[in-house]
Each structure stands twice: as structure tokens, then as C-alpha cells.
Design a protein around this motif. Structure first.
Motif, PDB file in Angstrom:
ATOM      1  N   SER A 121       0.820  -1.209   0.000  1.00 51.80           N
ATOM      2  CA  SER A 121       0.000   0.000   0.000  1.00 51.80           C
ATOM      3  C   SER A 121       0.856   1.262   0.000  1.00 51.80           C
ATOM      4  O   SER A 121       0.618   2.188  -0.779  1.00 51.80           O
ATOM      5  N   LYS A 122       1.893   1.286   0.862  1.00 49.56           N
ATOM      6  CA  LYS A 122       2.723   2.483   0.995  1.00 49.56           C
ATOM      7  C   LYS A 122       3.760   2.604  -0.113  1.00 49.56           C
ATOM      8  O   LYS A 122       4.079   3.708  -0.562  1.00 49.56           O
ATOM      9  N   TYR A 123       4.312   1.472  -0.540  1.00 44.16           N
ATOM     10  CA  TYR A 123       5.367   1.474  -1.553  1.00 44.16           C
ATOM     11  C   TYR A 123       5.010   0.506  -2.673  1.00 44.16           C
ATOM     12  O   TYR A 123       5.630  -0.554  -2.825  1.00 44.16           O
ATOM     13  N   PRO A 124       3.995   0.832  -3.475  1.00 45.67           N
ATOM     14  CA  PRO A 124       3.500  -0.127  -4.483  1.00 45.67           C
ATOM     15  C   PRO A 124       4.519  -0.499  -5.545  1.00 45.67           C
ATOM     16  O   PRO A 124       4.399  -1.557  -6.176  1.00 45.67           O
ATOM     17  N   THR A 125       5.531   0.334  -5.764  1.00 44.72           N
ATOM     18  CA  THR A 125       6.521   0.039  -6.803  1.00 44.72           C
ATOM     19  C   THR A 125       7.784  -0.611  -6.239  1.00 44.72           C
ATOM     20  O   THR A 125       8.722  -0.876  -6.985  1.00 44.72           O
ATOM     21  N   SER A 126       7.808  -0.843  -4.926  1.00 44.85           N
ATOM     22  CA  SER A 126       9.003  -1.386  -4.294  1.00 44.85           C
ATOM     23  C   SER A 126       8.831  -2.860  -3.954  1.00 44.85           C
ATOM     24  O   SER A 126       7.717  -3.343  -3.760  1.00 44.85           O
ATOM     25  N   LYS A 127       9.947  -3.564  -3.872  1.00 54.36           N
ATOM     26  CA  LYS A 127       9.941  -4.940  -3.406  1.00 54.36           C
ATOM     27  C   LYS A 127       9.668  -4.945  -1.903  1.00 54.36           C
ATOM     28  O   LYS A 127      10.196  -4.108  -1.162  1.00 54.36           O
ATOM     29  N   VAL A 128       8.850  -5.884  -1.469  1.00 55.94           N
ATOM     30  CA  VAL A 128       8.556  -6.003  -0.041  1.00 55.94           C
ATOM     31  C   VAL A 128       9.817  -6.470   0.691  1.00 55.94           C
ATOM     32  O   VAL A 128      10.426  -7.470   0.310  1.00 55.94           O
ATOM     33  N   ASP A 129      10.199  -5.727   1.714  1.00 57.68           N
ATOM     34  CA  ASP A 129      11.386  -6.109   2.475  1.00 57.68           C
ATOM     35  C   ASP A 129      11.099  -7.386   3.258  1.00 57.68           C
ATOM     36  O   ASP A 129       9.959  -7.697   3.589  1.00 57.68           O
ATOM     37  N   ASP A 130      12.179  -8.126   3.547  1.00 58.98           N
ATOM     38  CA  ASP A 130      12.020  -9.377   4.282  1.00 58.98           C
ATOM     39  C   ASP A 130      11.458  -9.117   5.672  1.00 58.98           C
ATOM     40  O   ASP A 130      11.888  -8.195   6.365  1.00 58.98           O
ATOM     41  N   CYS A 131      10.502  -9.930   6.063  1.00 62.98           N
ATOM     42  CA  CYS A 131       9.862  -9.809   7.368  1.00 62.98           C
ATOM     43  C   CYS A 131       9.988 -11.135   8.108  1.00 62.98           C
ATOM     44  O   CYS A 131       9.542 -12.165   7.606  1.00 62.98           O
ATOM     45  N   ALA A 132      10.599 -11.124   9.267  1.00 64.94           N
ATOM     46  CA  ALA A 132      10.682 -12.317  10.112  1.00 64.94           C
ATOM     47  C   ALA A 132      10.257 -11.929  11.517  1.00 64.94           C
ATOM     48  O   ALA A 132      10.667 -10.884  12.039  1.00 64.94           O
ATOM     49  N   VAL A 133       9.434 -12.757  12.139  1.00 64.82           N
ATOM     50  CA  VAL A 133       8.849 -12.436  13.441  1.00 64.82           C
ATOM     51  C   VAL A 133       8.921 -13.639  14.372  1.00 64.82           C
ATOM     52  O   VAL A 133       8.621 -14.762  13.972  1.00 64.82           O
ATOM     53  N   VAL A 134       9.321 -13.391  15.603  1.00 61.32           N
ATOM     54  CA  VAL A 134       9.158 -14.352  16.688  1.00 61.32           C
ATOM     55  C   VAL A 134       8.339 -13.662  17.768  1.00 61.32           C
ATOM     56  O   VAL A 134       8.692 -12.564  18.215  1.00 61.32           O
ATOM     57  N   CYS A 135       7.245 -14.279  18.174  1.00 69.75           N
ATOM     58  CA  CYS A 135       6.406 -13.735  19.229  1.00 69.75           C
ATOM     59  C   CYS A 135       6.420 -14.706  20.405  1.00 69.75           C
ATOM     60  O   CYS A 135       5.997 -15.852  20.262  1.00 69.75           O
ATOM     61  N   LEU A 136       6.913 -14.245  21.535  1.00 70.53           N
ATOM     62  CA  LEU A 136       7.000 -15.067  22.743  1.00 70.53           C
ATOM     63  C   LEU A 136       5.969 -14.588  23.750  1.00 70.53           C
ATOM     64  O   LEU A 136       6.067 -13.462  24.265  1.00 70.53           O
ATOM     65  N   PHE A 137       4.970 -15.411  24.020  1.00 73.23           N
ATOM     66  CA  PHE A 137       3.957 -15.079  25.014  1.00 73.23           C
ATOM     67  C   PHE A 137       4.468 -15.474  26.394  1.00 73.23           C
ATOM     68  O   PHE A 137       5.093 -16.518  26.568  1.00 73.23           O
ATOM     69  N   LEU A 138       4.173 -14.626  27.381  1.00 75.17           N
ATOM     70  CA  LEU A 138       4.796 -14.759  28.692  1.00 75.17           C
ATOM     71  C   LEU A 138       3.934 -15.476  29.709  1.00 75.17           C
ATOM     72  O   LEU A 138       4.359 -15.658  30.857  1.00 75.17           O
TER      73      LEU A 138
END
Length: 404
Positions: free
Chosen positions: A280-297
Motif C-alpha cells: 500500500s505504501k510502496y507499491p513500486t518497491s519490493k517487499v522487504d524481508d519480514c521475520a517475526v518471533v512472538c514469545l507469550f509470557l
């Protein structure tokens, strides 16, 4: 990314890490650090613990007080003050983080099959033992905590600082080492690190593993190590690469995780939201790599971990449960690797060239507090421009006299 439960054969201990490569061989550097760093950290932690036990025994068994010099007495007094300020687990783990990161970076230089000259990786890593949380951070990946305020509202608390060249202390160190820091005219928000007499590589971070072309000119791999005592108000911790933070704010990330249909789907929801925001914000750009770890406490739940990444815009998900035993494991590589016990989960992410701390029970290292005060309560990522973390070939640019 990697999640290692019962880290170092220690119960109630978990290691989490996210590694974002950059440069031509960044994906190889990120994977090697992911595979080797945790074992090095565990090994140094064990050595430090044994060293402290030996020192305690010597101190307890020593009957001749005259053997202790005045200098030793002074040093012991300082150690006691530090221990009172932070728990012993922080002091031991901080030393372990510093040693492991140093050894890891030195080892990367010796690899013949990985060219780390103009390639490197970030690393945001944590060790949680009981209610003690210690974080080691290099680069511009980020850790954020979802916690409740006094009114019971869910808020975001940033646990790390994005270590970029725009921070005054980072820029000063780089310039003292003859490195240059400036932004290109078409992306004035992005400060970059350049060689003294060559318009390359244009690295958009002040600390990283690898990138040995800049290691003599201010770039370092020394982690910022911080501590927090977790409380019952703290609900989850998110570790993520800058592909998330470039398009989503801390508050948005916390809300997405909290509103996920299930804990195992939380990381997936965040990655998918970030991909939509990029398009949406950068329609002409390649999507940057996204990696997520979510640790619930919440230790009472059987589903406390959620990880996800996007590779070449395709979302790949690994959902895991905290009490699962016997999951497939990959032994760490390198000569100092240790046998892994407990549950280890890894995620492969082919990294491309993208790019109010408050509440009860918070204790942090003084260096961490200084960095936080420098950059304020909200560290905004790139606004309005999508960019690469490394520019190996500089666009034609002739600086003005003042810029020179």
C-alpha cells in the motif's frame, strides 16, 4: 530466526533470535550466525557461571584476610554495587553476550565459503530465565514488549534501540574512526556509513555482524545488552526485522498480535499485515524481508510461541507450542557448537537487501538508558521512502563543500 527452549539444558529458560542479512551474501551470513551464535552464548554462559562459583569458593574458604590486597577489596566493592543494581543473572549473561558476539564476528572473518566483506546481518536476541529478561542487540531489528499500563490498557514498550548511524553516539564513533556518515539527497531520512575515500558501501546501520570493509572505520559488532524484570502485566515480546518496523509502528504491532485469532497465528497475522502495508505504501518497491518471533509470557498456556517470515513475498509459517517435545532439530554448526537439548525451532529466511520505556519492574543498563534518552520515546522507521540496507554502487552524487 530461531527459538530454543530449555536453552543450554536450563529449565525455565528460552532463547529467541531474529537475524536479518544484507548485501550479496547476507542470507548466508544470517543463517551462519543463527546456527552458531546461540551455542557460543550458552558455552560462555556456562564458563562464566563456573568462574563465579570458583571465585565464591575461594572467597569463602580463604582464612587469611591479609592475602586480599587493597585493590582486590576495591574491586569486590564495585562488584557488589553492580550486583545490587542488577541481578547476578544479568551480569553473567551480559559478559556472555559480549564474548559470544565478539567470537562470532571473528569467526565469520575466517570462513572461506562466505564472503562477509560487504555482507552482514543484524541480530536481536533474548534469553528469558524465569522472570529475568536479557536482550542483546546489533543492527536495526527490534524487540517490543506488549504490556498493561495502570489502567489495564495494552501498550507497547520498545526494549531495544535501532542502532543506526543517525544516533549521535554512533555517528561520533564512526567519524572518530574516519568513517563517513551522510544521507543521499533522494533519501534524506536514511543516514548511511561510507568508507573514508570511497563512495561505498552505504550501510544503513551502525552495528552488524560481518561487513568487514567497514570494521576499521567505526562499524562494530558489540551488542547493546539490556535487562528487564518481567511482571504479571507483561504479556508478550515481539522480535522482528526492520521489514516490519519500516511500515508498522510499535503500537500497531502490539494491537495486531493482541487481536490475532490464536497465539499460533499471531506472527502470521503480523507478517501478512506488514506485507499489505508495504504494497500500500510502496507499491513500486519490493517487499522487504519480514521475520517475526512472538514469545507469550503466560506460562500457564501450552501455546506460547509463534514465528513467521515472508520469503520473496511468500508467507511461510512455523507455528509451535511451548511444551512440544521431540520437534525436528538442526545441530548448530561450527567448532564450538553444543549438543542441543529441549526443543529447537529454526526458520529459514532468504534475506535480501531491504531495509517511553515505562512500567513497573524495569531495570536497564546505563548505556541502554542513555541511548533511549537520546532518541526519545518513539523510534520511527523510514517514512515515505523505501530503501536498501546496503548500496554497493553509489548513485552519482557530488557533495557540496559543506557536506564534504
Amino acid at each position: 530466526m530461531l527459538v530454543w527452549e530449555n536453552f543450554g539444558s536450563r529449565t525455565d529458560t528460552v532463547f529467541c533470535g531474529v537475524f536479518d542479512g544484507h548485501g550479496p551474501h547476507g542470507h548466508m551470513v544470517a543463517k551462519r550466525v543463527r546456527d552458531s551464535l546461540p551455542s557460543k552464548l550458552s558455552a560462555h554462559w556456562e564458563v562464566n557461571l563456573k568462574s563465579k562459583e570458583v571465585l565464591k569458593e575461594i572467597s569463602l574458604n580463604s582464612e587469611d584476610a591479609s592475602l586480599i590486597s587493597a585493590a582486590d577489596e576495591s574491586r569486590v566493592s564495585i562488584d557488589v554495587e553492580e550486583t545490587e543494581k542488577h541481578p547476578e543473572v544479568f551480569q553473567t549473561l551480559k559478559e556472555s553476550f559480549l564474548k559470544a558476539y565478539k567470537v562470532m564476528d571473528r569467526e565469520l572473518r575466517s570462513y572461506a565459503n562466505i564472503d562477509c566483506f560487504c555482507s552482514g546481518t543484524t541480530a536481536v536476541t533474548l534469553v528469558k530465565q524465569g522472570q529475568d529478561l536479557v536482550i542483546g542487540n546489533v543492527g536495526d531489528s527490534r524487540a517490543v514488549l506488549g504490556t498493561r499500563d495502570k489502567d489495564g490498557s495494552l501498550i507497547a514498550v520498545q526494549l531495544t534501540v535501532d542502532l543506526k548511524p543517525n544516533l549521535p553516539a554512533e555517528a561520533e564513533r564512526i567519524r572518530k574512526c574516519r568513517g563517513r556518515v551522510f544521507s543521499l539527497r533522494d533519501e534524506p531520512e536514511v543516514a548511511r556509513v561510507w568508507l573514508p575515500n570511497c563512495d561505498s558501501p552505504g550501510l544503513a546501520m551502525a552495528r552488524a555482524f560481518g561487513d568487514f570493509c567497514l570494521k576499521d572505520f567505526g562499524l562494530i559488532s558489540v551488542p547493546e545488552v539490556s535487562y528487564r524484570r518481567l511482571t504479571g502485566k507483561d504479556e508478550f515480546i515481539v522480535l522482528a526485522t526492520d521489514g516490519i518496523w519500516d511500515v508498522l509502528s510499535n503500537d500497531e504491532v502490539v494491537k495486531i498480535i493482541a487481536s490475532a485469532s490464536s497465539r499460533s497465528a499471531a506472527a502470521r497475522s503480523l507478517v501478512e499485515s506488514a506485507v499489505r502495508a508495504w504494497r500500500s505504501k510502496y507499491p513500486t518497491s519490493k517487499v522487504d524481508d519480514c521475520a517475526v518471533v512472538c514469545l507469550f509470557l503466560d506460562s500457564n498456556s501450552n501455546n506460547n510461541l509463534s514465528t513467521a517470515s515472508n520469503t520473496k513475498d511468500n508467507v511461510e509459517i512455523v507455528s509451535v507450542e511451548a511444551n512440544e517435545v521431540g520437534a525436528k532439530t538442526d545441530d548448530a554448526s561450527g567448532p564450538t557448537a553444543l549438543p542441543r537439548s529441549g526443543t529447537v525451532r529454526e526458520g529459514d529466511d532468504v534475506s535480501g537487501e531491504g531495509d517511553d520505556v515505562s512500567g513497573e519492574g524495569i531495570e536497564e543498563a546505563s548505556e541502554h538508558e542513555e541511548l533511549l534518552s537520546e532518541v526519545g520515546t518513539e523510534w520511527s522507521a523510514l517514512e515515505g521512502v523505501s530503501r536498501l540496507n546496503t548500496l554497493l554502487t553509489l548513485p552519482r552524487f557530488v557533495p557540496d563543500k559543506d557536506e564534504k
